[in-house]
Design a protein around this motif. Structure first.
Motif, mmCIF file in Angstrom:
data_model
loop_
_atom_site.group_PDB
_atom_site.id
_atom_site.type_symbol
_atom_site.label_atom_id
_atom_site.label_comp_id
_atom_site.label_asym_id
_atom_site.label_seq_id
_atom_site.Cartn_x
_atom_site.Cartn_y
_atom_site.Cartn_z
ATOM 1 N N PHE A 206 13.567 -9.844 10.929
ATOM 2 C CA PHE A 206 12.711 -9.058 11.355
ATOM 3 C C PHE A 206 12.428 -8.088 10.613
ATOM 4 C CE2 PHE A 206 16.574 -6.566 11.320
ATOM 5 C CZ PHE A 206 16.080 -5.329 11.374
ATOM 6 N N ALA A 207 11.365 -7.249 10.420
ATOM 7 C CA ALA A 207 11.103 -6.190 9.448
ATOM 8 C C ALA A 207 10.341 -5.216 10.368
ATOM 9 C CB ALA A 207 9.986 -6.733 8.497
ATOM 10 N N LEU A 208 10.728 -3.937 9.938
ATOM 11 C CA LEU A 208 9.905 -2.688 10.621
ATOM 12 C C LEU A 208 9.558 -1.667 9.417
ATOM 13 C CD1 LEU A 208 10.286 -1.430 13.757
ATOM 14 C CD2 LEU A 208 11.565 0.288 12.424
ATOM 15 N N LEU A 209 8.401 -1.254 9.908
ATOM 16 C CA LEU A 209 7.875 -0.235 8.948
ATOM 17 C C LEU A 209 6.808 0.712 9.553
ATOM 18 C CD1 LEU A 209 4.701 -1.359 7.838
ATOM 19 C CD2 LEU A 209 6.151 -3.261 7.664
ATOM 20 N N PRO A 210 6.757 2.014 9.009
ATOM 21 C CA PRO A 210 5.709 3.025 9.430
ATOM 22 C C PRO A 210 4.607 2.747 8.880
ATOM 23 C CG PRO A 210 6.994 3.890 7.539
ATOM 24 C CD PRO A 210 7.480 2.532 7.849
ATOM 25 N N VAL A 211 3.564 3.212 9.785
ATOM 26 C CA VAL A 211 2.012 3.289 9.406
ATOM 27 C C VAL A 211 1.597 4.547 9.764
ATOM 28 C CG1 VAL A 211 -0.212 2.559 9.701
ATOM 29 C CG2 VAL A 211 1.577 0.884 9.890
ATOM 30 N N GLY A 212 1.365 5.369 8.878
ATOM 31 C CA GLY A 212 1.336 6.912 8.920
ATOM 32 C C GLY A 212 2.461 7.556 9.652
ATOM 33 N N ASP A 213 2.149 8.683 10.488
ATOM 34 C CA ASP A 213 3.185 9.463 10.907
ATOM 35 C C ASP A 213 3.303 9.246 12.321
ATOM 36 O OD1 ASP A 213 3.952 11.056 8.931
ATOM 37 O OD2 ASP A 213 2.404 12.444 9.125
ATOM 38 N N GLU A 214 2.541 8.229 12.964
ATOM 39 C CA GLU A 214 2.320 8.078 14.398
ATOM 40 C C GLU A 214 2.826 6.715 14.838
ATOM 41 O OE1 GLU A 214 -0.219 9.955 17.973
ATOM 42 O OE2 GLU A 214 -1.419 9.511 16.125
ATOM 43 N N TRP A 215 2.768 5.573 13.925
ATOM 44 C CA TRP A 215 3.033 4.396 14.364
ATOM 45 C C TRP A 215 4.248 3.730 13.718
ATOM 46 C CZ3 TRP A 215 0.246 3.834 18.502
ATOM 47 C CH2 TRP A 215 -0.742 4.406 18.844
ATOM 48 N N TYR A 216 4.636 2.638 14.493
ATOM 49 C CA TYR A 216 5.638 1.767 13.758
ATOM 50 C C TYR A 216 5.022 0.315 14.079
ATOM 51 C CZ TYR A 216 9.546 5.051 14.198
ATOM 52 O OH TYR A 216 10.202 6.211 14.244
ATOM 53 N N GLY B 193 0.762 -1.106 -0.085
ATOM 54 C CA GLY B 193 0.009 -0.112 0.168
ATOM 55 C C GLY B 193 0.872 1.242 0.026
ATOM 56 N N GLN B 194 2.157 1.090 0.169
ATOM 57 C CA GLN B 194 2.960 2.272 0.132
ATOM 58 C C GLN B 194 3.765 2.282 -1.203
ATOM 59 O OE1 GLN B 194 5.267 3.351 3.401
ATOM 60 N NE2 GLN B 194 3.852 2.192 5.021
ATOM 61 N N THR B 195 4.215 3.503 -1.646
ATOM 62 C CA THR B 195 4.920 3.925 -2.912
ATOM 63 C C THR B 195 6.299 3.979 -2.917
ATOM 64 O OG1 THR B 195 4.453 6.298 -2.528
ATOM 65 C CG2 THR B 195 2.584 5.006 -3.793
ATOM 66 N N ASN B 196 6.926 3.908 -1.841
ATOM 67 C CA ASN B 196 8.334 4.136 -1.617
ATOM 68 C C ASN B 196 8.766 3.114 -0.475
ATOM 69 O OD1 ASN B 196 6.945 5.992 0.273
ATOM 70 N ND2 ASN B 196 9.097 6.329 0.768
ATOM 71 N N PRO B 197 10.125 2.830 -0.553
ATOM 72 C CA PRO B 197 11.057 1.850 0.258
ATOM 73 C C PRO B 197 11.077 2.565 1.644
ATOM 74 C CG PRO B 197 12.319 2.668 -1.264
ATOM 75 C CD PRO B 197 11.072 3.204 -1.557
ATOM 76 N N SER B 198 9.961 2.591 2.353
ATOM 77 C CA SER B 198 9.876 3.120 3.854
ATOM 78 C C SER B 198 10.246 2.213 4.921
ATOM 79 C CB SER B 198 8.656 3.629 3.998
ATOM 80 O OG SER B 198 7.571 2.861 3.933
ATOM 81 N N LYS C 215 -4.214 -6.550 7.086
ATOM 82 C CA LYS C 215 -4.992 -5.470 6.388
ATOM 83 C C LYS C 215 -4.617 -4.194 6.817
ATOM 84 C CE LYS C 215 -9.658 -4.151 5.947
ATOM 85 N NZ LYS C 215 -11.418 -4.438 5.880
ATOM 86 N N TRP C 216 -3.769 -3.414 5.987
ATOM 87 C CA TRP C 216 -3.347 -2.199 6.440
ATOM 88 C C TRP C 216 -4.284 -1.136 5.958
ATOM 89 C CZ3 TRP C 216 1.452 -2.529 8.544
ATOM 90 C CH2 TRP C 216 2.006 -3.566 8.503
ATOM 91 N N PRO C 217 -4.080 -0.116 6.862
ATOM 92 C CA PRO C 217 -4.862 1.245 6.807
ATOM 93 C C PRO C 217 -4.978 1.555 5.128
ATOM 94 C CG PRO C 217 -3.785 1.395 8.845
ATOM 95 C CD PRO C 217 -3.177 0.061 8.012
ATOM 96 N N LYS C 218 -5.999 2.146 4.825
ATOM 97 C CA LYS C 218 -5.933 2.816 3.408
ATOM 98 C C LYS C 218 -5.417 4.179 3.096
ATOM 99 C CE LYS C 218 -10.020 -0.013 1.980
ATOM 100 N NZ LYS C 218 -11.382 0.181 1.300
ATOM 101 N N SER C 219 -5.656 4.835 4.386
ATOM 102 C CA SER C 219 -5.219 6.191 4.220
ATOM 103 C C SER C 219 -4.214 6.584 5.079
ATOM 104 C CB SER C 219 -6.391 7.151 4.887
ATOM 105 O OG SER C 219 -5.662 8.511 4.751
ATOM 106 N N ARG C 220 -2.948 6.433 4.369
ATOM 107 C CA ARG C 220 -1.461 6.827 5.051
ATOM 108 C C ARG C 220 -0.720 7.819 4.258
ATOM 109 N NH1 ARG C 220 0.907 1.187 5.490
ATOM 110 N NH2 ARG C 220 -0.380 0.823 3.492
ATOM 111 N N ASP C 221 0.007 8.581 5.106
ATOM 112 C CA ASP C 221 0.928 9.629 4.412
ATOM 113 C C ASP C 221 1.977 9.027 4.045
ATOM 114 O OD1 ASP C 221 -1.052 11.570 4.964
ATOM 115 O OD2 ASP C 221 -0.115 11.749 7.287
ATOM 116 N N THR C 222 2.663 9.695 2.833
ATOM 117 C CA THR C 222 4.011 9.096 2.328
ATOM 118 C C THR C 222 5.025 9.428 3.504
ATOM 119 O OG1 THR C 222 3.226 9.891 0.120
ATOM 120 C CG2 THR C 222 5.602 9.614 0.608
#
Length: 362
Positions: free
Chosen positions: A144-154, A121-126, A181-188
């Motif tokens: 392990f894997a670590l990724l951001p979800v929006g501006d407030e969560w890991y 659901g993301q467009t760049n390697p974050s 199931k990832w949230p639909k609305s997330r900031d880059t």
């Protein structure tokens, strides 16, 4: 300066009771786990592993879901914790350290080194991901894997297997991530890359001394932290916020034997501030010059260094220091000293809790 003017939206309390307690989440076996603040939904079975438990360490702010076979030979954990400091590279580095130093993995070595990937659901390697071969113990491979979800969560994944080849575990991990199931609305989010060492260690001039600090000075700093937390929340999702460059970090190469597992990270290009990260789940001390605080007080106060502890739902403020304190001293400050103030940064009700002994630092 009026205390009431400083904290019109915050209640004041003396430093007191703990803010969290561990509990198990009751979920029907066929129902998914949902982290409501982020919108993340985790199915009851992941990578063909059944869910055995969902746990709250701090409600909303630090929760995890465990999947495991009956014999314990295959285990996957999904963690969700609030982003209050650092970056994906910082906390991925902490996750890597934990794997490489845990006895159960017997000196695990990377088969696929930490590398960037683009989360679903993301467009760049974050996000960052890595796979290891274990040296001994019950597991053959771990990752392990670590990724951001929006501006407030890991969101962090840990996967350990007694049967899967290390190289194949990378594929299995990515499939597990895709099944969420990832949230639909997330900031880059910013591109992520493995963190590197700073060019040189911190230059330190010995232990720092506590400076006298009035209740007024503590209130100014606490009110500023509270306002910043509210400001960050109001800016999330705005175009202006997405254009703000993300802070870039490096790992301080200095040796601080007293720190044990904690590590020091610095904004690239700085030598007068640092983040002291504890564990691998978002808790860290931030040490930096006080900035404009002396000017705001207007009483000829000498500039000092602020020491704060960023918890997932609050920030602890400690007695200011007269110089940049070494990281091992900061660890002792947090362990041995009571905070002069606690500022809550999560929830509708915000509080500033002031220690009545602030004016006389130990």
């Amino acid at each position: 300066m009026s205390m009431r003017l400083l904290i019109t939206t915050c209640a004041i309390f003396l430093v007191g009771s703990p803010l969290s307690a561990r509990e198990t989440i009751s979920i029907s076996a066929d129902k998914p786990y949902q982290h409501k603040p982020s919108g993340l939904i985790v199915p009851p079975t992941l990578a063909d592993l059944p869910r055995i438990e969902a746990t709250i360490l701090t409600a909303d702010l630090d929760e995890f879901v465990q999947f495991e076979t009956a014999d314990g030979r295959e285990a996957l954990t999904v963690y969700v914790f609030r982003k209050t400091n650092g970056s994906v590279p910082v906390w991925a580095d902490r996750a890597a350290w934990q794997i490489e130093n845990r006895v159960i993995y017997g000196g695990a070595k990377p088969v696929k080194a930490v590398a960037a990937f683009t989360p679903p659901g993301q467009t760049n390697p974050s996000g960052l991901i890595a796979t290891y071969v274990t040296g001994s113990g019950p597991f053959r491979s771990t990752a392990f894997a670590l990724l951001p979800v929006g501006d407030e969560w890991y969101v962090k994944f840990r996967y350990s297997s007694a049967t899967i080849e290390p190289a194949a575990l990378d594929t299995q991990m990515r499939q597990a991530i895709a099944a969420i199931k990832w949230p639909k609305s997330r900031d880059t989010q910013p591109d992520a890359a493995p963190i590197g060492d700073c060019p040189a260690p911190l230059t330190l001039a010995g232990p720092a001394s506590a400076s006298k600090s009035s209740v007024e000075a503590t209130l100014v700093m606490a009110a500023a932290l509270s306002a910043a937390a509210d400001g960050d929340k109001s800016a999330r999702g705005s175009r202006q916020a997405s254009r703000t460059p993300a802070m870039q970090w490096c790992r301080d190469p200095g040796r601080y034997d007293a720190l044990k597992s904690a590590k020091v990270y610095r904004p690239i290009g700085t030598s007068d501030q640092y983040l002291l990260a504890f564990g691998d789940a978002g808790v860290a001390a931030w040490v930096a010059p006080e900035g404009d605080l002396p000017k705001l007080l207007g009483k000829g106060e000498v500039p000092g260094w602020a020491v704060t502890l960023n918890l997932l739902g609050a920030t602890n403020i400690y007695a200011r220091r007269d110089r940049l304190p070494p990281p091992d001293q900061v660890a002792k400050i947090i362990e041995q000293e009571a905070p002069s103030a606690i500022v809550t940064t999560w929830g509708r009700k915000r509080e500033i809790r002031i220690d009545s002994g602030t004016s006389t630092p130990k």
